[in-house]
Motif scaffolding. Structure first.
Motif, PDB file in Angstrom:
ATOM      1  N   ILE A  70      18.338   5.074 -15.691  1.00  0.00           N
ATOM      2  CA  ILE A  70      18.491   4.444 -14.380  1.00  0.00           C
ATOM      3  C   ILE A  70      19.695   3.510 -14.440  1.00  0.00           C
ATOM      4  N   PRO A  71      20.689   3.686 -13.584  1.00  0.00           N
ATOM      5  CA  PRO A  71      21.900   2.852 -13.657  1.00  0.00           C
ATOM      6  C   PRO A  71      21.623   1.408 -13.269  1.00  0.00           C
ATOM      7  N   GLY A  72      22.447   0.514 -13.790  1.00  0.00           N
ATOM      8  CA  GLY A  72      22.353  -0.896 -13.450  1.00  0.00           C
ATOM      9  C   GLY A  72      23.309  -1.255 -12.329  1.00  0.00           C
ATOM     10  N   PRO A  73      23.275  -2.501 -11.873  1.00  0.00           N
ATOM     11  CA  PRO A  73      24.105  -2.913 -10.727  1.00  0.00           C
ATOM     12  C   PRO A  73      25.603  -2.860 -10.992  1.00  0.00           C
ATOM     13  N   ASP A  74      26.026  -2.884 -12.255  1.00  0.00           N
ATOM     14  CA  ASP A  74      27.454  -2.847 -12.576  1.00  0.00           C
ATOM     15  C   ASP A  74      27.891  -1.508 -13.159  1.00  0.00           C
ATOM     16  N   ASP A  75      27.026  -0.500 -13.067  1.00  0.00           N
ATOM     17  CA  ASP A  75      27.389   0.825 -13.557  1.00  0.00           C
ATOM     18  C   ASP A  75      28.123   1.612 -12.478  1.00  0.00           C
ATOM     19  N   ILE A  76      28.564   2.807 -12.856  1.00  0.00           N
ATOM     20  CA  ILE A  76      29.220   3.698 -11.902  1.00  0.00           C
ATOM     21  C   ILE A  76      28.196   4.136 -10.860  1.00  0.00           C
ATOM     22  N   ARG A  77      28.539   4.004  -9.588  1.00  0.00           N
ATOM     23  CA  ARG A  77      27.633   4.398  -8.507  1.00  0.00           C
ATOM     24  C   ARG A  77      26.242   3.839  -8.778  1.00  0.00           C
ATOM     25  N   PRO A  78      26.060   2.507  -8.715  1.00  0.00           N
ATOM     26  CA  PRO A  78      24.825   1.867  -9.179  1.00  0.00           C
ATOM     27  C   PRO A  78      23.554   2.312  -8.471  1.00  0.00           C
ATOM     28  N   SER A  79      23.657   2.779  -7.228  1.00  0.00           N
ATOM     29  CA  SER A  79      22.449   3.190  -6.516  1.00  0.00           C
ATOM     30  C   SER A  79      22.147   4.668  -6.696  1.00  0.00           C
ATOM     31  N   ASN A  80      23.097   5.415  -7.241  1.00  0.00           N
ATOM     32  CA  ASN A  80      22.925   6.853  -7.421  1.00  0.00           C
ATOM     33  C   ASN A  80      22.805   7.187  -8.902  1.00  0.00           C
ATOM     34  N   ALA A  81      22.452   8.429  -9.164  1.00  0.00           N
ATOM     35  CA  ALA A  81      22.397   8.880 -10.551  1.00  0.00           C
ATOM     36  C   ALA A  81      23.801   8.861 -11.153  1.00  0.00           C
ATOM     37  N   LEU A  82      23.860   8.696 -12.463  1.00  0.00           N
ATOM     38  CA  LEU A  82      25.152   8.689 -13.147  1.00  0.00           C
ATOM     39  C   LEU A  82      25.862  10.024 -12.948  1.00  0.00           C
ATOM     40  N   PRO A  83      27.181  10.018 -12.784  1.00  0.00           N
ATOM     41  CA  PRO A  83      27.928  11.264 -12.536  1.00  0.00           C
ATOM     42  C   PRO A  83      27.810  12.247 -13.702  1.00  0.00           C
ATOM     43  N   ARG A  84      27.929  13.514 -13.381  1.00  0.00           N
ATOM     44  CA  ARG A  84      27.802  14.565 -14.387  1.00  0.00           C
ATOM     45  C   ARG A  84      28.849  14.413 -15.494  1.00  0.00           C
ATOM     46  N   TYR A  85      30.049  13.986 -15.122  1.00  0.00           N
ATOM     47  CA  TYR A  85      31.102  13.827 -16.123  1.00  0.00           C
ATOM     48  C   TYR A  85      30.675  12.860 -17.228  1.00  0.00           C
ATOM     49  N   ILE A  86      29.956  11.810 -16.853  1.00  0.00           N
ATOM     50  CA  ILE A  86      29.561  10.776 -17.809  1.00  0.00           C
ATOM     51  C   ILE A  86      28.476  11.280 -18.754  1.00  0.00           C
ATOM     52  N   ILE A  87      27.564  12.097 -18.252  1.00  0.00           N
ATOM     53  CA  ILE A  87      26.372  12.462 -19.029  1.00  0.00           C
ATOM     54  C   ILE A  87      26.469  13.841 -19.676  1.00  0.00           C
ATOM     55  N   GLU A  88      27.570  14.529 -19.470  1.00  0.00           N
ATOM     56  CA  GLU A  88      27.680  15.916 -19.927  1.00  0.00           C
ATOM     57  C   GLU A  88      27.522  16.037 -21.439  1.00  0.00           C
ATOM     58  N   GLU A  89      28.183  15.170 -22.196  1.00  0.00           N
ATOM     59  CA  GLU A  89      28.078  15.238 -23.654  1.00  0.00           C
ATOM     60  C   GLU A  89      26.657  14.922 -24.116  1.00  0.00           C
ATOM     61  N   PHE A  90      26.003  13.985 -23.441  1.00  0.00           N
ATOM     62  CA  PHE A  90      24.616  13.661 -23.778  1.00  0.00           C
ATOM     63  C   PHE A  90      23.725  14.880 -23.586  1.00  0.00           C
ATOM     64  N   GLN A  91      23.895  15.575 -22.464  1.00  0.00           N
ATOM     65  CA  GLN A  91      23.048  16.724 -22.155  1.00  0.00           C
ATOM     66  C   GLN A  91      23.283  17.890 -23.101  1.00  0.00           C
ATOM     67  N   ASN A  92      24.416  17.906 -23.784  1.00  0.00           N
ATOM     68  CA  ASN A  92      24.634  18.937 -24.796  1.00  0.00           C
ATOM     69  C   ASN A  92      23.683  18.774 -25.980  1.00  0.00           C
ATOM     70  N   HIS A  93      23.191  17.547 -26.164  1.00  0.00           N
ATOM     71  CA  HIS A  93      22.270  17.266 -27.270  1.00  0.00           C
ATOM     72  C   HIS A  93      20.814  17.216 -26.809  1.00  0.00           C
ATOM     73  N   ILE A  94      20.579  16.661 -25.617  1.00  0.00           N
ATOM     74  CA  ILE A  94      19.217  16.429 -25.129  1.00  0.00           C
ATOM     75  C   ILE A  94      19.052  17.093 -23.764  1.00  0.00           C
ATOM     76  N   SER A  95      18.095  17.990 -23.674  1.00  0.00           N
ATOM     77  CA  SER A  95      17.883  18.709 -22.411  1.00  0.00           C
ATOM     78  C   SER A  95      16.766  18.102 -21.568  1.00  0.00           C
ATOM     79  N   ASN A  96      15.831  17.407 -22.200  1.00  0.00           N
ATOM     80  CA  ASN A  96      14.678  16.876 -21.467  1.00  0.00           C
ATOM     81  C   ASN A  96      14.912  15.427 -21.031  1.00  0.00           C
ATOM     82  N   ALA A  97      16.045  15.206 -20.368  1.00  0.00           N
ATOM     83  CA  ALA A  97      16.403  13.882 -19.859  1.00  0.00           C
ATOM     84  C   ALA A  97      16.642  13.974 -18.358  1.00  0.00           C
ATOM     85  N   ALA A  98      16.264  12.911 -17.657  1.00  0.00           N
ATOM     86  CA  ALA A  98      16.458  12.844 -16.208  1.00  0.00           C
ATOM     87  C   ALA A  98      17.322  11.631 -15.892  1.00  0.00           C
ATOM     88  N   PHE A  99      18.352  11.842 -15.105  1.00  0.00           N
ATOM     89  CA  PHE A  99      19.245  10.761 -14.683  1.00  0.00           C
ATOM     90  C   PHE A  99      18.997  10.529 -13.196  1.00  0.00           C
TER      91      PHE A  99
END
Length: 230
Positions: A114-143
């Motif tokens: 869950i993003p914080g108030p100073d993150d990218i797009r704080p009210s929305n889910a983190l952008p795909r570009y940011i989490i893409e490398e993470f998802q290459n390792h972990i599939s059972n994660a929800a943003f």
């Protein structure tokens, strides 16, 4: 459901389904959530502490059902002057690899971000570009967005990452009464419950997007409201 309004957004459940979920919930005595806030992935100390936490739960008999990571995920606000998005991306990739190194957690736990108030797009889910490398390792994660609602069997749980106590005290015209309690967090919780809103602040302090304001409603069907603070 309250007066025909579904605040959760998942639709109402049939009585038979609620009975089935309640039975499963009574048997889920070992389920646990691990909730972390202000996970600054650009700090080496944070990485070291996360490794200790993950290794500790990896060696437990029962691993947590859910890890909840709340922002901010960077020690520097992601505003217009911020230009290190690639570093956030690589930091998430490093976190994904760290989790993947703990096989039992990777296979049996789920991970919620869950993003914080100073993150990218704080009210929305983190952008795909940011989490893409993470998802290459972990599939059972929800943003997810901030706030975020989840259903745990029959319970509705709301997660909010916002520095509410600081903002409420800063906007307070009169100090709260202390006859019943002097704990500021209890006063904050009472205000949220009485106002039936996650963010009972003036618009000058916290602007509201009215098209999505219903996501901040707190109804009688909400079992738990968990907020992350600095």
């Amino acid at each position: 459901m309250l007066a025909g309004i579904d605040f959760f957004g998942g639709g109402s459940l049939a009585k038979e389904e609620m009975v089935r979920l309640a039975k499963l919930e009574r048997g889920a005595v070992n389920d646990m959530f691990v909730i972390l806030s202000d996970v600054w992935l650009d700090h080496e100390e944070t990485t070291e502490k996360l490794e200790i936490i993950l290794s500790g739960y990896e060696n437990e008999n029962v691993v947590p059902s859910l890890f909840v990571f709340m922002g901010n995920f960077s020690s520097h606000p992601c505003n217009l002057s911020f230009n290190s998005y690639s570093s956030i991306r690589s930091n998430f990739g490093r976190l994904g690899k760290m989790i993947a190194d703990h096989q039992r957690l990777k296979e049996r736990s789920r991970f919620l971000f869950i993003p914080g108030p100073d993150d990218i797009r704080p009210s929305n889910a983190l952008p795909r570009y940011i989490i893409e490398e993470f998802q290459n390792h972990i599939s059972n994660a929800a943003f997810m967005s901030n706030p975020c609602r989840i259903r745990f069997y029959t319970q509705e749980i709301v997660f909010l990452r916002e520095d509410m106590l600081y903002k409420m005290r800063k906007s307070c015209l009169m100090p709260p009464l202390t006859e019943e309690t002097s704990d500021p967090f209890e006063h904050l919780v009472a205000t949220i419950v009485h106002q039936s809103h996650l963010c009972p602040l003036p618009l000058s302090v916290q602007p509201i997007s009215w098209n999505f304001d219903q996501s901040s409603f707190v109804s009688n069907s909400t079992n738990n409201c968990l907020g992350g603070q600095k």
